[in-house]
Design a protein around this motif. Sequence first.
Motif, PDB file in Angstrom:
ATOM      1  N   GLY A 125      -6.301   7.001   8.095  1.00 33.39           N
ATOM      2  CA  GLY A 125      -6.809   5.657   7.836  1.00 33.39           C
ATOM      3  C   GLY A 125      -5.708   4.695   7.442  1.00 33.39           C
ATOM      4  N   ILE A 126      -4.791   5.150   6.587  1.00 30.97           N
ATOM      5  CA  ILE A 126      -3.662   4.309   6.182  1.00 30.97           C
ATOM      6  C   ILE A 126      -2.772   3.990   7.376  1.00 30.97           C
ATOM      7  CG2 ILE A 126      -1.553   4.245   4.795  1.00 30.97           C
ATOM      8  CD1 ILE A 126      -3.034   5.857   2.679  1.00 30.97           C
ATOM      9  N   ASP A 127      -2.473   5.004   8.167  1.00 31.60           N
ATOM     10  CA  ASP A 127      -1.604   4.791   9.333  1.00 31.60           C
ATOM     11  C   ASP A 127      -2.207   3.812  10.328  1.00 31.60           C
ATOM     12  OD1 ASP A 127       0.235   6.553   8.294  1.00 31.60           O
ATOM     13  OD2 ASP A 127      -0.471   8.274   9.461  1.00 31.60           O
ATOM     14  N   SER A 128      -3.535   3.809  10.447  1.00 29.82           N
ATOM     15  CA  SER A 128      -4.178   2.945  11.443  1.00 29.82           C
ATOM     16  C   SER A 128      -4.145   1.472  11.064  1.00 29.82           C
ATOM     17  CB  SER A 128      -5.629   3.394  11.665  1.00 29.82           C
ATOM     18  OG  SER A 128      -6.409   3.175  10.505  1.00 29.82           O
ATOM     19  N   VAL A 129      -4.062   1.165   9.763  1.00 29.23           N
ATOM     20  CA  VAL A 129      -4.125  -0.242   9.338  1.00 29.23           C
ATOM     21  C   VAL A 129      -2.842  -0.736   8.669  1.00 29.23           C
ATOM     22  CG1 VAL A 129      -6.624  -0.079   9.038  1.00 29.23           C
ATOM     23  CG2 VAL A 129      -5.126   0.311   7.066  1.00 29.23           C
ATOM     24  N   LEU A 130      -1.929   0.173   8.339  1.00 24.78           N
ATOM     25  CA  LEU A 130      -0.748  -0.227   7.564  1.00 24.78           C
ATOM     26  C   LEU A 130       0.094  -1.304   8.229  1.00 24.78           C
ATOM     27  CD1 LEU A 130       0.870   0.236   4.981  1.00 24.78           C
ATOM     28  CD2 LEU A 130       2.123   2.051   6.156  1.00 24.78           C
ATOM     29  N   PRO A 131       0.441  -1.195   9.540  1.00 22.07           N
ATOM     30  CA  PRO A 131       1.248  -2.264  10.152  1.00 22.07           C
ATOM     31  C   PRO A 131       0.578  -3.631  10.079  1.00 22.07           C
ATOM     32  CG  PRO A 131       1.188  -0.320  11.556  1.00 22.07           C
ATOM     33  CD  PRO A 131       0.171  -0.108  10.494  1.00 22.07           C
ATOM     34  N   HIS A 132      -0.730  -3.676  10.329  1.00 19.84           N
ATOM     35  CA  HIS A 132      -1.453  -4.951  10.293  1.00 19.84           C
ATOM     36  C   HIS A 132      -1.549  -5.484   8.862  1.00 19.84           C
ATOM     37  CE1 HIS A 132      -2.649  -4.328  14.483  1.00 19.84           C
ATOM     38  NE2 HIS A 132      -2.893  -3.082  14.146  1.00 19.84           N
TER      39      HIS A 132
END
Length: 443
Positions: A251-258
């Motif tokens: 979950g963190i990896d999916s939203v971290l860049p944004h």
Amino acid sequence: MRMRVLKPLVHLLVPLCVHWIAEEMSKPMLVDITTNALCDGQSSCSQSIYINGLQHTVVGILQMAVVPFLGQLSDDYGRKPLLLLTSSTTIIPFVLLAINKSKGFVYAYYVTQTISYIISQGSIFCISIAYAADVVDETNRATAFSWITGLFSASHVLGDLVSRFLHEDYNIFQAALCLLIFVPLYMALHLVETVASDGGVEQSLPCTSKVKKFCREQCYCVRSTLEVVISSPTLKCACLVFFFYQLGMSGIDSVLPHYLKAAFGFGENPFSEILMAVGAGSIVSQMVVLPLVNPFAGEKVILCIALLASIVYALLYGLAWASWVTYLGAPFGVIYILVIPVIYAVISRASSSDDQGKMLGFFAGVQSLASLLSPFAMSPLTNWFLSENAPFNCKGFSIICASLCMTVALCCACALKLETPWKKFSEDDDEENTETPLLTSFH
């Protein structure tokens, strides 16, 4: 000693390293390309967040079936053909962005990349681990596995360096495309097959009979694997640890860049700096520190420390009030990266030699399930707290929620009992051996 262990893996590790470099070197730029194409000049928008979450969801659903299926095929038809297939699927998405980066091509990229991830993401690593198990002695497999995961981190660092220091006018997707084409060509020429094909009887069967037989074998494999996991306290607890850790981290990896782009204006270079800082330390921690510390501390202690580091990592990002706080959280990534190789070591120890492949496929399915579920909460929650309609000012609230999953994983890890089930299984086998002839006589 280490070089002697790795020698049979050279022609596997070289293309794997190139493949991972090619994939990683495009990630920092992909966020900017997606937002520029979909967000009309804004730093973030719901389309860029939801398309990423949708991709994770679709991949998570289908990977639960595809990864174990490809693992079974690699047992039946060989590791090399499946590695060639999975590595080749990543070429087409990069062809699209190498041609054009307009809105239509970005959508086409996500469609083809989703199909590629379903086939290759997770499968390449699992089949590579199986290949290593074929050619490396049991006593040296932990070293081989830790070096494979360390090489994965090293490839990420090299990919970030390439994306950061390549000339701005150079099309980075064209460079990545050349590397991705090199990978299957190298494997086709140099990789040695480790599984003997059992051609004989099945080749003469009709196609429908082959499909029915394969389906029966798959159902039996799933049922027997579930029985082994349920009957083993160690595997059952390890499954919970693995699931909740992956639920939070995916979950963190999916939203971290944004999140970093919207909250702190991170573009290509700052994001690359964070990835490189984590990756550089991860190489040392996996290739040097873990093999040295594990004999003294043991898997359980290392696992608990790594999970605790993942919680601190998530909280620092979620509660970050300035961009420099995110750099403060990067060193904890060097520690939490040890969760994966340690979990593999725990699974391997608690499984019999005949169940290693089944366990790998089962836990890959658990990982896919976690990747499937996390975007359902993370994507809308991140979009809500990054918008003007947030109930309170905490842009990283979704990452704080993800840290709760790692906290559950830590609690399960503290209750983990590292047992070697060889004696138990052998005693059970001795008791059941008297019944086996009676059972088999009815078939």
